[in-house]
Scaffold this active site. Structure first.
Site, PDB file in Angstrom:
ATOM      1  N   SER A 144       0.803  -1.223   0.000  1.00  0.00           N
ATOM      2  CA  SER A 144       0.000   0.000   0.000  1.00  0.00           C
ATOM      3  C   SER A 144       0.839   1.278   0.000  1.00  0.00           C
ATOM      4  O   SER A 144       0.306   2.358  -0.228  1.00  0.00           O
ATOM      5  CB  SER A 144      -0.940   0.017   1.210  1.00  0.00           C
TER       6      SER A 144
ATOM      7  N   LYS B 172       1.399   4.031   6.923  1.00  0.00           N
ATOM      8  CA  LYS B 172       0.721   4.955   6.020  1.00  0.00           C
ATOM      9  C   LYS B 172       1.377   6.327   6.130  1.00  0.00           C
ATOM     10  O   LYS B 172       2.180   6.594   7.013  1.00  0.00           O
ATOM     11  CB  LYS B 172      -0.772   5.076   6.365  1.00  0.00           C
TER      12      LYS B 172
END
Length: 252
Positions: free
Chosen positions: A50, A91
């Site tokens: 991701s 993230k």
């Protein structure tokens, strides 16, 4: 005893002393650097893609242990949010408490109405696959997105949650400073300048460079100091046998 031999012995004693000092100093730097790094940093293996291309699936990163209050926009953080899953996640912070996040006008993420340059996104990919309606980040919380927006289970996916996809600052465990493995990706992460002009600016890198310098310098000093003795003895033997006449007559 000749003056030359006395001089050589004096140099030999001085060399031995300097060699010992170099080894001792090298041990301090080498072990101290490792201890400093162990206190400041934790290794972490990224489980998903991701954060591609910044960090790939299976990459090993070094993350500095920090307090959640020290997090700034643009930081790549390791955090754990129970409503998102049981494992730590990685993230990028794009919004802090009070920020208005939206996407996408002209294909770019906006923070408080300002378009943000995001050079870390995959080439040819937009800032969002599905769009982000204008969302205000609650105080004391963070809005996080993956660099690979089309396959990231991030704040944009959790917009329907009570806290509009945000996570509390105290969920942050560490801030990623560098990719350590694989070697072809080894290096420090760049701080994105797109957030630099916003209140609070961007964070400064941790002490990782100094840790590496201390460890490498310590290793060089230890190896150099330890090598002095054998090298000096070999040179001494060569000097002692270089002149057959002097060896036979005892003349120095």
């Amino acid at each position: 005893m000749s003056r030359t031999r006395r001089t050589d012995e004096g140099r030999g004693r001085l060399g031995s002393v300097l060699s010992g000092v170099a080894v001792a100093l090298g041990c301090v730097l080498f072990l101290g650097g490792f201890a400093w790094g162990a206190v400041q940093y934790q290794p972490y293996t990224v489980p998903t893609g991701s954060m591609t291309p910044t960090i790939g699936s299976g990459d090993r990163v070094l993350a500095q242990r920090i307090d959640g209050d020290d997090v700034r926009r643009g930081d790549v953080v390791v955090f754990k949010q129970s409503t998102w899953g049981d494992l730590p996640m990685v993230k990028r912070v794009v919004g802090v408490g009070g920020d208005r996040i939206a996407c996408c006008e002209d294909g770019k993420l906006t923070v408080n109405g300002k378009e943000v340059a995001e050079p870390y996104l995959p080439e040819g990919k937009g800032a969002s696959a599905t769009g982000i309606p204008t969302t205000t980040v609650p105080k004391g919380r963070l809005f996080l997105l993956g660099d690979e927006r089309s396959g990231s289970l991030d704040s944009s996916v959790h917009l329907g949650d009570a806290d509009h996809g945000s996570v509390p600052r105290d969920a942050v465990q560490a801030r990623v400073d560098a990719v350590a493995w694989p070697m072809d990706k080894f290096g420090m992460l760049e701080r994105p300048e797109g957030f630099a002009d916003m209140p609070g600016g961007i964070s400064r890198p941790g002490p990782l460079r100094m840790v590496v310098i201390a460890v490498v310098a310590g290793m060089v000093l230890v190896l150099g100091g330890a090598a002095y003795g054998p090298i000096a003895k070999r040179i001494g033997r060569r000097r002692g046998t270089s002149s057959p006449r002097e060896a036979a007559t005892g003349v120095g």
